[in-house]
Design an enzyme around this catalytic site. Sequence first.
Site, PDB file in Angstrom:
ATOM      1  N   CYS A  54       0.836  -1.204   0.000  1.00  0.00           N
ATOM      2  CA  CYS A  54       0.000   0.000   0.000  1.00  0.00           C
ATOM      3  C   CYS A  54       0.873   1.258   0.000  1.00  0.00           C
ATOM      4  O   CYS A  54       1.849   1.340   0.747  1.00  0.00           O
ATOM      5  CB  CYS A  54      -0.919  -0.008   1.225  1.00  0.00           C
ATOM      6  SG  CYS A  54      -2.044   1.409   1.275  1.00  0.00           S
ATOM      7  N   CYS A  58       0.167   4.978   6.888  1.00  0.00           N
ATOM      8  CA  CYS A  58      -0.481   4.802   8.191  1.00  0.00           C
ATOM      9  C   CYS A  58       0.524   4.180   9.168  1.00  0.00           C
ATOM     10  O   CYS A  58       1.048   3.086   8.917  1.00  0.00           O
ATOM     11  CB  CYS A  58      -1.711   3.901   8.060  1.00  0.00           C
ATOM     12  SG  CYS A  58      -2.876   4.445   6.787  1.00  0.00           S
ATOM     13  N   CYS A  61       0.213   0.416  10.327  1.00  0.00           N
ATOM     14  CA  CYS A  61      -0.165  -0.632   9.379  1.00  0.00           C
ATOM     15  C   CYS A  61       1.029  -1.368   8.777  1.00  0.00           C
ATOM     16  O   CYS A  61       1.877  -0.749   8.111  1.00  0.00           O
ATOM     17  CB  CYS A  61      -1.029  -0.033   8.268  1.00  0.00           C
ATOM     18  SG  CYS A  61      -1.641  -1.304   7.126  1.00  0.00           S
ATOM     19  N   CYS A  98     -16.172  -9.272   5.416  1.00  0.00           N
ATOM     20  CA  CYS A  98     -15.584  -7.979   5.065  1.00  0.00           C
ATOM     21  C   CYS A  98     -14.314  -8.238   4.264  1.00  0.00           C
ATOM     22  O   CYS A  98     -13.425  -8.951   4.726  1.00  0.00           O
ATOM     23  CB  CYS A  98     -15.260  -7.172   6.314  1.00  0.00           C
ATOM     24  SG  CYS A  98     -14.696  -5.493   5.939  1.00  0.00           S
ATOM     25  N   CYS A 130     -19.227  -6.671   3.190  1.00  0.00           N
ATOM     26  CA  CYS A 130     -18.629  -5.380   3.531  1.00  0.00           C
ATOM     27  C   CYS A 130     -17.298  -5.288   2.805  1.00  0.00           C
ATOM     28  O   CYS A 130     -16.633  -6.305   2.599  1.00  0.00           O
ATOM     29  CB  CYS A 130     -18.427  -5.283   5.048  1.00  0.00           C
ATOM     30  SG  CYS A 130     -17.630  -3.744   5.605  1.00  0.00           S
ATOM     31  N   CYS A 190     -19.692   1.629   8.070  1.00  0.00           N
ATOM     32  CA  CYS A 190     -18.941   1.041   9.185  1.00  0.00           C
ATOM     33  C   CYS A 190     -17.739   1.951   9.415  1.00  0.00           C
ATOM     34  O   CYS A 190     -16.861   2.046   8.552  1.00  0.00           O
ATOM     35  CB  CYS A 190     -18.497  -0.378   8.819  1.00  0.00           C
ATOM     36  SG  CYS A 190     -17.429  -1.176  10.038  1.00  0.00           S
ATOM     37  N   ARG A 262     -18.503  -2.674  17.496  1.00  0.00           N
ATOM     38  CA  ARG A 262     -17.713  -3.887  17.260  1.00  0.00           C
ATOM     39  C   ARG A 262     -16.438  -3.896  18.090  1.00  0.00           C
ATOM     40  O   ARG A 262     -15.638  -2.964  18.032  1.00  0.00           O
ATOM     41  CB  ARG A 262     -17.366  -4.023  15.778  1.00  0.00           C
ATOM     42  CG  ARG A 262     -16.490  -5.249  15.482  1.00  0.00           C
ATOM     43  CD  ARG A 262     -16.305  -5.471  14.006  1.00  0.00           C
ATOM     44  NE  ARG A 262     -17.567  -5.776  13.365  1.00  0.00           N
ATOM     45  CZ  ARG A 262     -17.958  -5.253  12.210  1.00  0.00           C
ATOM     46  NH1 ARG A 262     -17.201  -4.401  11.587  1.00  0.00           N
ATOM     47  NH2 ARG A 262     -19.121  -5.584  11.697  1.00  0.00           N
TER      48      ARG A 262
END
Length: 329
Positions: A54, A58, A61, A98, A130, A190, A262
């Site tokens: 990616c 972040c 991550c 998801c 999702c 979400c 959640r």
Amino acid sequence: MAEVRHNWTKEEIAEVYNTPLMDLIYRAATIHRENEDYAEVQISSLLSIKTGGCPEDCSYCPQAARYHTDVEVQALMQVDQVISAAQKAKEGGASRLCMGAAWREVRDNRDFDRVLEMVKAVNELDMEVCCTLGMLNENQAQRLADAGLYAYNHNLDTSEDDYKRIITTRNFDDRLNTIENVRKAKISVCSGGIVGLGETTEDRISMLHTLANMPKHPESVPINALVPVKGTPMENQPRVPIQDMVRMIATARIVMPKSVVRLSAGRTEMSMSDQALCFMAGANSIFAGEKLLTTPNPTFNEDMQMFDILGLTARESFKERKKTQAVVS
């Protein structure tokens, strides 16, 4: 019944968050029990359909290309592989799948076309679908809706003021714009955040303030405990105390009484008693299965044993939609 409000002040949310813990849990549990199915917990399974590489930065991550972690870059999965994983998750008790792709944003190409095929295929298994694919424009959100997407995950992560400390390759408004595009396509939202990034209590309250004052509350609010991963800037962050997770869940339950809250990442570090406190404080959804994208997670069997001991039941798929249809008919 708890009033659903969209005009919370930060001071009001801070007062809730800072309530003595036992009183806070009691208040949240009372509001949670006003919902007829308070002992029902939605079980979701998270599948990384495209892993690593990616371009985002972040700080938490392991899938960011710029960090040196143990995550191996993997190309976008094939549709039949996703169907097989979805069937396994459904057999384990999951009612929602998801699918996450390590993208900065969706691009209109063959990969996106394949994701749309995945959405259609999983939808046919009678599972809520999702996706979390990064940023979306209005047209892309509508294409996902037309394919049968039930929900879209796009977490705020932290407060607006703290955001640039965690991520510099996009801004807070980018998150809000994608959520607005998802809403326009009439897809369930979400959106939640991560606890343990080195944020202040004020940052946590500010993030909840943003979510609670949206014109429509997110249908699902994930509260994640940071799982520090070696090779990321957050690798040395201390473990989040369970009382902080309980406070966040309880406060989310009070200010967004109808949302599904959640209990997400970080459950492997929690005892059954820790998780029971979270359920009592208003959590009514979990991710189950061995992995959350690239981090460990309790297995389906472990969770089923916990459900049995705590007297919890698994929520069926499309419950809110079925309720609406029943009222209309």
